[in-house]
Design an enzyme around this catalytic site. Structure first.
Site, PDB file in Angstrom:
ATOM      1  N   THR A  66       0.826  -1.204   0.000  1.00  0.00           N
ATOM      2  CA  THR A  66       0.000   0.000   0.000  1.00  0.00           C
ATOM      3  C   THR A  66       0.863   1.257   0.000  1.00  0.00           C
ATOM      4  O   THR A  66       2.027   1.234   0.420  1.00  0.00           O
ATOM      5  CB  THR A  66      -0.944   0.003   1.221  1.00  0.00           C
ATOM      6  OG1 THR A  66      -1.889   1.061   1.071  1.00  0.00           O
ATOM      7  CG2 THR A  66      -0.173   0.181   2.516  1.00  0.00           C
ATOM      8  N   HIS A  93     -12.140 -12.290 -46.979  1.00  0.00           N
ATOM      9  CA  HIS A  93     -13.023 -11.380 -46.258  1.00  0.00           C
ATOM     10  C   HIS A  93     -13.958 -10.672 -47.244  1.00  0.00           C
ATOM     11  O   HIS A  93     -15.164 -10.545 -47.009  1.00  0.00           O
ATOM     12  CB  HIS A  93     -12.209 -10.327 -45.491  1.00  0.00           C
ATOM     13  CG  HIS A  93     -11.592 -10.836 -44.233  1.00  0.00           C
ATOM     14  ND1 HIS A  93     -10.684 -11.874 -44.204  1.00  0.00           N
ATOM     15  CD2 HIS A  93     -11.739 -10.418 -42.936  1.00  0.00           C
ATOM     16  CE1 HIS A  93     -10.306 -12.083 -42.952  1.00  0.00           C
ATOM     17  NE2 HIS A  93     -10.939 -11.217 -42.156  1.00  0.00           N
ATOM     18  N   GLU A 105      -5.765  -5.202 -47.271  1.00  0.00           N
ATOM     19  CA  GLU A 105      -5.076  -5.977 -46.236  1.00  0.00           C
ATOM     20  C   GLU A 105      -4.684  -7.373 -46.731  1.00  0.00           C
ATOM     21  O   GLU A 105      -4.222  -8.191 -45.945  1.00  0.00           O
ATOM     22  CB  GLU A 105      -5.962  -6.093 -44.996  1.00  0.00           C
ATOM     23  CG  GLU A 105      -6.164  -4.747 -44.287  1.00  0.00           C
ATOM     24  CD  GLU A 105      -6.887  -4.881 -42.955  1.00  0.00           C
ATOM     25  OE1 GLU A 105      -7.396  -5.979 -42.657  1.00  0.00           O
ATOM     26  OE2 GLU A 105      -6.923  -3.882 -42.213  1.00  0.00           O
ATOM     27  N   ASP A 160     -10.797   3.865   3.282  1.00  0.00           N
ATOM     28  CA  ASP A 160     -10.568   2.457   3.593  1.00  0.00           C
ATOM     29  C   ASP A 160     -11.828   1.780   4.118  1.00  0.00           C
ATOM     30  O   ASP A 160     -11.995   0.573   3.957  1.00  0.00           O
ATOM     31  CB  ASP A 160      -9.456   2.329   4.641  1.00  0.00           C
ATOM     32  CG  ASP A 160      -8.071   2.483   4.045  1.00  0.00           C
ATOM     33  OD1 ASP A 160      -7.934   2.356   2.810  1.00  0.00           O
ATOM     34  OD2 ASP A 160      -7.124   2.725   4.812  1.00  0.00           O
ATOM     35  N   GLU A 202      -1.476   5.052  -5.125  1.00  0.00           N
ATOM     36  CA  GLU A 202      -2.700   4.320  -4.801  1.00  0.00           C
ATOM     37  C   GLU A 202      -3.692   5.263  -4.120  1.00  0.00           C
ATOM     38  O   GLU A 202      -4.858   5.351  -4.516  1.00  0.00           O
ATOM     39  CB  GLU A 202      -2.367   3.150  -3.879  1.00  0.00           C
ATOM     40  CG  GLU A 202      -3.570   2.340  -3.438  1.00  0.00           C
ATOM     41  CD  GLU A 202      -3.221   1.309  -2.381  1.00  0.00           C
ATOM     42  OE1 GLU A 202      -4.036   0.395  -2.178  1.00  0.00           O
ATOM     43  OE2 GLU A 202      -2.154   1.420  -1.743  1.00  0.00           O
ATOM     44  N   HIS A 203      -3.235   5.951  -3.081  1.00  0.00           N
ATOM     45  CA  HIS A 203      -4.048   6.944  -2.371  1.00  0.00           C
ATOM     46  C   HIS A 203      -3.324   8.284  -2.445  1.00  0.00           C
ATOM     47  O   HIS A 203      -2.142   8.370  -2.098  1.00  0.00           O
ATOM     48  CB  HIS A 203      -4.209   6.601  -0.891  1.00  0.00           C
ATOM     49  CG  HIS A 203      -4.642   5.196  -0.608  1.00  0.00           C
ATOM     50  ND1 HIS A 203      -3.748   4.182  -0.299  1.00  0.00           N
ATOM     51  CD2 HIS A 203      -5.876   4.628  -0.575  1.00  0.00           C
ATOM     52  CE1 HIS A 203      -4.410   3.065  -0.079  1.00  0.00           C
ATOM     53  NE2 HIS A 203      -5.705   3.300  -0.247  1.00  0.00           N
ATOM     54  N   GLN A 250      -0.895   4.609   6.897  1.00  0.00           N
ATOM     55  CA  GLN A 250      -0.583   3.631   5.848  1.00  0.00           C
ATOM     56  C   GLN A 250       0.672   2.850   6.178  1.00  0.00           C
ATOM     57  O   GLN A 250       0.792   1.675   5.820  1.00  0.00           O
ATOM     58  CB  GLN A 250      -0.434   4.340   4.495  1.00  0.00           C
ATOM     59  CG  GLN A 250      -1.724   4.921   3.969  1.00  0.00           C
ATOM     60  CD  GLN A 250      -2.835   3.896   3.857  1.00  0.00           C
ATOM     61  OE1 GLN A 250      -2.742   2.920   3.113  1.00  0.00           O
ATOM     62  NE2 GLN A 250      -3.908   4.101   4.623  1.00  0.00           N
ATOM     63  N   HIS A 255       0.459  -0.680   7.836  1.00  0.00           N
ATOM     64  CA  HIS A 255       0.046  -1.874   7.105  1.00  0.00           C
ATOM     65  C   HIS A 255       1.159  -2.898   6.991  1.00  0.00           C
ATOM     66  O   HIS A 255       0.934  -4.104   7.128  1.00  0.00           O
ATOM     67  CB  HIS A 255      -0.410  -1.500   5.684  1.00  0.00           C
ATOM     68  CG  HIS A 255      -1.844  -1.111   5.579  1.00  0.00           C
ATOM     69  ND1 HIS A 255      -2.876  -2.006   5.652  1.00  0.00           N
ATOM     70  CD2 HIS A 255      -2.425   0.099   5.393  1.00  0.00           C
ATOM     71  CE1 HIS A 255      -4.031  -1.379   5.524  1.00  0.00           C
ATOM     72  NE2 HIS A 255      -3.787  -0.095   5.363  1.00  0.00           N
TER      73      HIS A 255
END
Length: 441
Positions: free
Chosen positions: A240, A425, A420, A366, A332-333, A262, A265
């Site tokens: 985190t 096709h 192509e 959170d 992340e945050h 944080q 963690h």
């Protein structure tokens, strides 16, 4: 306690050169991949027996069975602290409000008269959700995984969390209670790479899933990488991280508290302050010590995290440069604690989630903001989003053309097919008409 990186004075470099100046945890998923490969393949070949053996090896408990019995879920909910139950219920309520609004509806576009393309959204058939159970217990992660899957309409939802010796081989009872509150009755005592392998391959007790989501340690991330292509994944989540962009007006008590929140963690958790105020930097650094002293996980998590190479105070010339730094970092945050925080937050391009002003700390997100906390880490916010209802949906285009609508565009299709060098096709178009080159008699 925390290192400093001084980017003042000179023009900031661009792109990768700027990212290389910023702190980041050493998180080598490729190296872990070699260790999880034999674990995953053992689960493939021996199923539940392998899961039971690995639970004994990694979690210190011999399981009688991998699937959690229904009565254990009921007992966990009945024994849940009423205050915790009320908090979980409110978190679920708020998450449903936000995620229900993310639902996507079928839309039809009239391309030409007689020609339509409809995009419909279909949930995956079955998902395996993961709730970590290592250093802490995360019923909040149960909510953050289950709610968007349910709101997307996924018909089959299973959840895994590591076996706990303290609870006779069951996942933590608060995890089980959260599952019961959410109506999830298919729960397994499996952790790390073994849980991902169980969902990817299936075992005697657990049918295979189409997708696996949820945060976890490096072994979970490595297992997700191993199975990429066989199953869908949300992300290879790393440790985190929080970044705070703050000016001289920010409260150093708040900033220090948020960095520590944080850091608790994991010893690899990243805490980064980006500021144009040396005075704020000094005040925050001074404030860290007394707050850490009254914290819980000091020696094993907070101090190693703040002292690690992944954490730093980054000094910049002004908030404009600060914005460039946090966009390069892709946290992340990301907290914005500046003057005109709403305006500054509106200009952020790269972040998993942005928290605006002093009254929207990451801790709120959170648990009870209504937002999702399963977010991209390691700079992946530059290209990826957090978990949402859309993570569990697939867009399917339905093409419906009449003969006349196809005839109108047929020559363009044939021309492009021949350009192509894919003449078959074009032949598939010509076979439907008495073909003539447009404009010929």
């Amino acid at each position: 306690m925390i290192s400093r990186i001084d980017l003042r004075g000179d023009a900031l470099p661009e792109g990768a050169a700027l990212r290389d100046l910023l702190p980041r945890a050493d998180f080598d998923v490729a190296a872990a991949l070699d260790k999880v490969r034999p674990i995953c393949e053992d689960v493939h070949h021996r199923g539940d027996a392998a899961l039971i053996d690995f639970a004994e090896k990694f979690d210190g408990v011999r399981l009688e069975r991998v699937r959690v019995p229904a009565e254990a879920l009921e007992q966990a909910l009945a024994g849940l602290d009423p205050a915790v139950r009320a908090a979980l219920a409110e978190s679920i309520r708020r998450a449903r409000l936000v995620h229900r609004a993310q639902r996507r509806s079928t839309h039809t576009t009239q391309v030409v008269s007689g020609g339509t393309v409809t995009e419909k959204w279909v949930p995956v058939d079955r998902v395996g959700l993961y709730a970590p159970g290592g250093r802490s217990v995360y019923p909040s992660s149960v909510i953050m995984n289950v709610v968007p899957a349910q709101e997307a309409g996924v018909p089959s939802i299973a959840l895994a969390s590591p076996a706990q010796a303290e609870f006779d081989g069951l996942p933590h009872p608060t995890i089980l209670a959260a599952c019961a509150l959410l109506g999830v009755d298919e729960v397994y005592a499996a952790g790390g790479a073994t849980a991902v392998a169980m969902f990817a391959y299936g075992t005697e007790s657990c049918p295979p899933a189409n997708m696996v989501t949820g945060p976890g340690n490096i072994w979970v991330a490595a297992a997700k990488r191993y199975f990429t292509g066989k199953i869908g994944i949300d992300a290879e989540a790393g440790p985190t991280e929080i970044a705070v962009l703050a000016d001289a007006g920010a409260d150093p008590v708040h900033v220090a508290a948020d960095l520590i929140s944080q850091a608790e963690h994991d010893p690899l958790a990243a805490a980064v302050l980006v500021t144009d105020s040396a005075e704020l930097a000094d005040a925050v650094e001074k404030e860290l010590e007394p707050q850490i002293a009254v914290s819980k996980h000091i020696a094993d998590r907070i101090v190693p995290a703040l002292k690690g190479e992944q954490s730093a105070i980054v000094l910049v010339d002004d908030i404009e440069d600060g914005l460039r730094v946090v966009d390069a970092y892709g946290a992340e945050h990301l907290e914005i604690q500046t003057a005109d925080a709403t305006e500054v937050a509106g200009r952020v391009r790269n972040a998993g989630a942005v928290f605006v002003g002093p009254w929207a700390p990451v801790s709120l997100g959170d648990y009870a903001a209504g937002s999702n906390h399963v977010l991209p880490t390691g700079g992946c916010a530059c290209h990826s989003s957090g978990l949402s209802v859309q993570s569990f949906l697939r867009g399917i285009h339905i093409v419906d053309y009449t003969r006349d609508a196809l005839a109108e565009v047929a020559h363009h299709v044939v021309t492009l097919a021949e350009a192509e060098d894919l003449p078959a096709h074009g032949a598939a178009i010509k076979a439907r008409f008495e073909w003539k080159v447009p404009g010929s008699k």
